[in-house]
Write a protein that holds these residues in place. Structure first.
Motif, PDB file in Angstrom:
ATOM      1  N   GLY A   9       0.839  -1.188   0.000  1.00 30.96           N
ATOM      2  CA  GLY A   9       0.000   0.000   0.000  1.00 30.96           C
ATOM      3  C   GLY A   9       0.877   1.242   0.000  1.00 30.96           C
ATOM      4  N   ALA A  10       0.307   2.347  -0.407  1.00 35.05           N
ATOM      5  CA  ALA A  10       1.084   3.585  -0.484  1.00 35.05           C
ATOM      6  C   ALA A  10       0.136   4.773  -0.467  1.00 35.05           C
ATOM      7  N   LEU A  11       0.617   5.894   0.027  1.00 31.27           N
ATOM      8  CA  LEU A  11      -0.152   7.126  -0.048  1.00 31.27           C
ATOM      9  C   LEU A  11      -0.279   7.556  -1.501  1.00 31.27           C
ATOM     10  N   GLU A  12      -1.415   8.126  -1.849  1.00 27.35           N
ATOM     11  CA  GLU A  12      -1.623   8.590  -3.225  1.00 27.35           C
ATOM     12  C   GLU A  12      -0.564   9.650  -3.551  1.00 27.35           C
ATOM     13  N   PRO A  13       0.202   9.475  -4.653  1.00 27.15           N
ATOM     14  CA  PRO A  13       1.400  10.292  -4.868  1.00 27.15           C
ATOM     15  C   PRO A  13       1.150  11.779  -5.083  1.00 27.15           C
ATOM     16  N   LEU A  14       0.101  12.161  -5.801  1.00 26.42           N
ATOM     17  CA  LEU A  14      -0.124  13.591  -6.009  1.00 26.42           C
ATOM     18  C   LEU A  14      -0.452  14.294  -4.695  1.00 26.42           C
TER      19      LEU A  14
ATOM     20  N   LEU B 118       4.895  17.542   0.071  1.00 30.04           N
ATOM     21  CA  LEU B 118       6.349  17.706  -0.056  1.00 30.04           C
ATOM     22  C   LEU B 118       6.715  19.022  -0.733  1.00 30.04           C
ATOM     23  N   ALA B 119       5.818  19.545  -1.571  1.00 30.43           N
ATOM     24  CA  ALA B 119       6.078  20.836  -2.218  1.00 30.43           C
ATOM     25  C   ALA B 119       6.230  21.952  -1.198  1.00 30.43           C
TER      26      ALA B 119
ATOM     27  N   THR C 188      -0.096  26.917 -16.204  1.00 30.32           N
ATOM     28  CA  THR C 188       0.773  26.824 -15.033  1.00 30.32           C
ATOM     29  C   THR C 188       2.179  27.355 -15.317  1.00 30.32           C
ATOM     30  N   PRO C 189       3.010  27.462 -14.272  1.00 32.29           N
ATOM     31  CA  PRO C 189       4.371  27.967 -14.473  1.00 32.29           C
ATOM     32  C   PRO C 189       5.145  27.256 -15.567  1.00 32.29           C
ATOM     33  N   GLN C 190       5.003  25.911 -15.660  1.00 31.80           N
ATOM     34  CA  GLN C 190       5.746  25.177 -16.688  1.00 31.80           C
ATOM     35  C   GLN C 190       4.988  25.052 -18.004  1.00 31.80           C
ATOM     36  N   GLY C 191       3.725  25.496 -18.057  1.00 31.22           N
ATOM     37  CA  GLY C 191       2.885  25.210 -19.217  1.00 31.22           C
ATOM     38  C   GLY C 191       2.210  23.877 -19.030  1.00 31.22           C
ATOM     39  N   TYR C 192       2.997  22.838 -18.878  1.00 34.38           N
ATOM     40  CA  TYR C 192       2.503  21.546 -18.424  1.00 34.38           C
ATOM     41  C   TYR C 192       3.653  20.799 -17.776  1.00 34.38           C
ATOM     42  N   PRO C 193       3.361  19.772 -16.963  1.00 33.82           N
ATOM     43  CA  PRO C 193       4.414  19.114 -16.187  1.00 33.82           C
ATOM     44  C   PRO C 193       5.432  18.421 -17.069  1.00 33.82           C
ATOM     45  N   LEU C 194       6.621  18.199 -16.516  1.00 33.00           N
ATOM     46  CA  LEU C 194       7.610  17.366 -17.180  1.00 33.00           C
ATOM     47  C   LEU C 194       6.982  15.998 -17.428  1.00 33.00           C
TER      48      LEU C 194
ATOM     49  N   LYS D 116      -5.313  17.934 -11.570  1.00 36.55           N
ATOM     50  CA  LYS D 116      -4.467  17.629 -10.415  1.00 36.55           C
ATOM     51  C   LYS D 116      -3.013  18.004 -10.669  1.00 36.55           C
ATOM     52  N   PHE D 117      -2.495  17.662 -11.855  1.00 36.64           N
ATOM     53  CA  PHE D 117      -1.105  18.009 -12.154  1.00 36.64           C
ATOM     54  C   PHE D 117      -0.920  19.520 -12.301  1.00 36.64           C
ATOM     55  N   ALA D 118      -1.899  20.195 -12.885  1.00 36.38           N
ATOM     56  CA  ALA D 118      -1.814  21.653 -12.979  1.00 36.38           C
ATOM     57  C   ALA D 118      -1.789  22.274 -11.585  1.00 36.38           C
ATOM     58  N   SER D 119      -2.600  21.743 -10.692  1.00 36.76           N
ATOM     59  CA  SER D 119      -2.630  22.258  -9.326  1.00 36.76           C
ATOM     60  C   SER D 119      -1.288  22.047  -8.632  1.00 36.76           C
ATOM     61  N   LEU D 120      -0.698  20.853  -8.777  1.00 39.29           N
ATOM     62  CA  LEU D 120       0.614  20.599  -8.175  1.00 39.29           C
ATOM     63  C   LEU D 120       1.670  21.528  -8.754  1.00 39.29           C
ATOM     64  N   ASP D 121       1.602  21.796 -10.056  1.00 41.11           N
ATOM     65  CA  ASP D 121       2.591  22.669 -10.674  1.00 41.11           C
ATOM     66  C   ASP D 121       2.494  24.095 -10.125  1.00 41.11           C
ATOM     67  N   VAL D 122       1.267  24.570  -9.935  1.00 37.92           N
ATOM     68  CA  VAL D 122       1.075  25.914  -9.376  1.00 37.92           C
ATOM     69  C   VAL D 122       1.554  25.957  -7.926  1.00 37.92           C
ATOM     70  N   ILE D 123       1.123  24.996  -7.128  1.00 36.81           N
ATOM     71  CA  ILE D 123       1.473  24.985  -5.703  1.00 36.81           C
ATOM     72  C   ILE D 123       2.984  24.893  -5.502  1.00 36.81           C
ATOM     73  N   SER D 124       3.666  24.111  -6.335  1.00 37.32           N
ATOM     74  CA  SER D 124       5.115  23.911  -6.182  1.00 37.32           C
ATOM     75  C   SER D 124       5.948  24.980  -6.882  1.00 37.32           C
ATOM     76  N   GLY D 125       5.317  25.890  -7.590  1.00 32.51           N
ATOM     77  CA  GLY D 125       6.078  26.896  -8.325  1.00 32.51           C
ATOM     78  C   GLY D 125       6.764  26.351  -9.561  1.00 32.51           C
ATOM     79  N   GLY D 126       6.134  25.351 -10.213  1.00 31.89           N
ATOM     80  CA  GLY D 126       6.684  24.844 -11.474  1.00 31.89           C
ATOM     81  C   GLY D 126       7.601  23.651 -11.311  1.00 31.89           C
ATOM     82  N   ARG D 127       7.292  22.741 -10.380  1.00 36.26           N
ATOM     83  CA  ARG D 127       8.183  21.589 -10.136  1.00 36.26           C
ATOM     84  C   ARG D 127       7.505  20.246 -10.370  1.00 36.26           C
ATOM     85  N   ALA D 128       6.351  20.227 -11.021  1.00 33.89           N
ATOM     86  CA  ALA D 128       5.594  18.984 -11.181  1.00 33.89           C
ATOM     87  C   ALA D 128       6.073  18.175 -12.386  1.00 33.89           C
ATOM     88  N   GLY D 129       6.027  16.856 -12.232  1.00 30.05           N
ATOM     89  CA  GLY D 129       6.304  15.940 -13.334  1.00 30.05           C
ATOM     90  C   GLY D 129       5.348  14.770 -13.281  1.00 30.05           C
TER      91      GLY D 129
END
Length: 459
Positions: free
Chosen positions: A70-75, A81-82, A205-211, A107-120
């Motif tokens: 089992g694992a915590l949902e990564p996003l 962690l952001a 988002t900051p990156q346009g879209y995640p890596l 969800k990925f757009a939200s992570l990218d905004v919250i992290s300042g452009g660090r989502a992949g």
């Protein structure tokens, strides 16, 4: 410009070795501990890694007896962690087979905004009947169908991330105009697998879209990577195989009309470290002594599509294994494992020991200098743009790598000594910010420079 090594930390509960949880130092509950992952993320950031990565799947992995399951949902975890890190990229695994484009793009757009452009996003198609049954299917979709769905999924996600132009937010208080509807572009997509009408409800988002990251090494997987991926995680056992894969995927990327430099190849390596070679071998033996072979036989039999009773621990793999063409999931890993066993004449027991640390990824045991030599050799000889670092034990394995291998890589000029000015994950990987596909007038609608648009930097 000096070519720099890219390092990604692949974080997996108590470590990648299946016996790691049994060590006295290990926390059997680490897989659900936010504090554990915060410590790991900060350690990787101290080592100036480009990114960290969390694997995932929509099913309960393995059996509860074998290792922490089992694992915590990564996003969700990466969003936490952001807020605990400043620079390191945050890559989450998510399936195109068991998600919808709109919700996942949001969800990925939200992570990218919250992290300042660090989502992949590590894009997976998810093999296995167990996952399929969790979503109302009797069996997993065929290999080719999963990749066809993934291609359409990506096309829709890209349309959604581009559905806001960078300057759609005007925030004109005097005129009473917050945004410009003319700069919103609903996808209105109707395809084989998806029908998506409206624009995303998160601004660009900051990156346009995640890596975009991909990990399949089958023919379909490599074709998909050549079309979409900007980083590829791969399992390779020898320098020659790694060089062949590297040349092939770069060539496929060029033929797909993309710059091969815009796809980074990162083989996995499980470094077992010791201050001397003998100390490293002893640490490796301790880990191997903690393998429960009945678990290993069950896992290997599942990969090979065999009944566990057909495998003799002290004998070789059976001669009459099914061909790769008959395998619907994990095709490239199946081939790698079979070839490893045949090439080195391994017994089933020995093969389980080799797979116990990295499930087919290269396990390298030695001193920090020897590990650095191995990394440098692959990096400078056309086999890798960087590495997916997979510590056998966590947190100690990551700490040892950062404290003892990273300084050597820095001394050799292969790795940055500090992060420098704040960058997006794309910038750290040397990638351009993608241009919005809906903007055609370069004079009037030029995208914002790399980094967050002004409206988003205030969020």
């Amino acid at each position: 410009m000096t070519r720099r090594l890219h390092l990604n930390a692949f974080l997996m509960n108590t470590g990648h070795h299946e016996g790691s949880w049994r060590l006295p130092e290990s926390d059997p509950y680490a897989h659900v501990s936010l504090a554990h992952y915060v410590k790991l993320a900060r350690t990787a950031e101290r080592g100036t890694f480009d990114s960290l990565f969390l694997a995932d799947g929509p099913q309960l992995w393995s059996n509860l007896a074998q290792r922490p399951a089992g694992a915590l949902e990564p996003l969700t975890l990466l969003t936490a962690l952001a807020t605990a890190t400043e620079h390191i990229g945050l890559i989450a695994t998510a399936s195109t087979s068991y998600n919808s484009p709109y919700n996942l793009a949001r969800k990925f757009a939200s992570l990218d905004v919250i992290s300042g452009g660090r989502a992949g996003w590590n894009i997976v198609t998810t093999a296995g009947a167990q996952a399929a049954r969790n979503f109302g299917l009797d069996a997993e979709p065929a290999h080719a169908e999963r990749y066809a769905r993934a291609a359409e999924f990506l096309d829709v996600a890209l349309k959604l991330w581009d559905s806001w132009e960078d300057d759609a937010i005007l925030a004109d208080k005097a005129a009473g105009v917050w945004g410009d509807d003319a700069r919103i572009h609903p996808p209105r997509h109707k395809g084989t697998y998806f029908s998506v009408e409206g624009a995303l409800n998160v601004p660009r988002t900051p990156q346009g879209y995640p890596l975009l990251v991909q990990a399949g090494s089958s023919a379909d997987g490599k074709a998909f990577a050549a079309r979409y991926a900007e980083a590829v995680f791969t399992a390779q056992q020898t320098l020659a195989d790694a060089q062949s894969f590297y040349a092939d995927i770069k060539s496929l990327t060029r033929r797909a009309g993309r710059d091969p430099e815009h796809l980074k190849v990162l083989p996995g390596i499980v470094p077992v470290l010791g201050s001397t070679e003998a100390e490293a071998r002893a640490a490796e033996q301790v880990l191997e002594d903690h393998i429960v072979h009945t678990h290993g036989v069950r896992r290997l039999a599942d990969l090979l599509r065999l009944e566990p009773g057909t495998l003799d621990l002290d004998g070789p793999l059976p001669d009459d294994l099914p061909p790769e063409s008959a395998i619907e999931g994990a095709k490239s890993r199946y081939t790698l494992v079979v070839e490893l066993a045949r090439r080195e004449s391994l017994t089933v027991r020995q093969l389980i020991g080799r797979l116990g640390g990295g499930r087919g990824h290269l396990t390298f045991t030695g001193t920090p200098e020897q590990v650095a030599d191995q990394i440098e050799s692959w990096f400078t000889r056309g086999a890798a743009d960087g590495f997916n670092i997979m510590p056998p034990v966590l947190p100690s394995g990551l700490e040892a790598f950062v404290d003892h291998v990273v300084p050597i890589l820095r001394e050799r000029g292969l790795l940055r000594t500090a992060y420098g000015p704040r960058q997006t994950l794309r910038e750290r990987y040397g990638l351009p910010r993608p241009r919005n596909q809906y903007v055609t007038d370069a004079t009037d609608r030029d995208p914002a420079p790399a980094g967050a648009p002004a409206a988003l930097t205030r969020i």
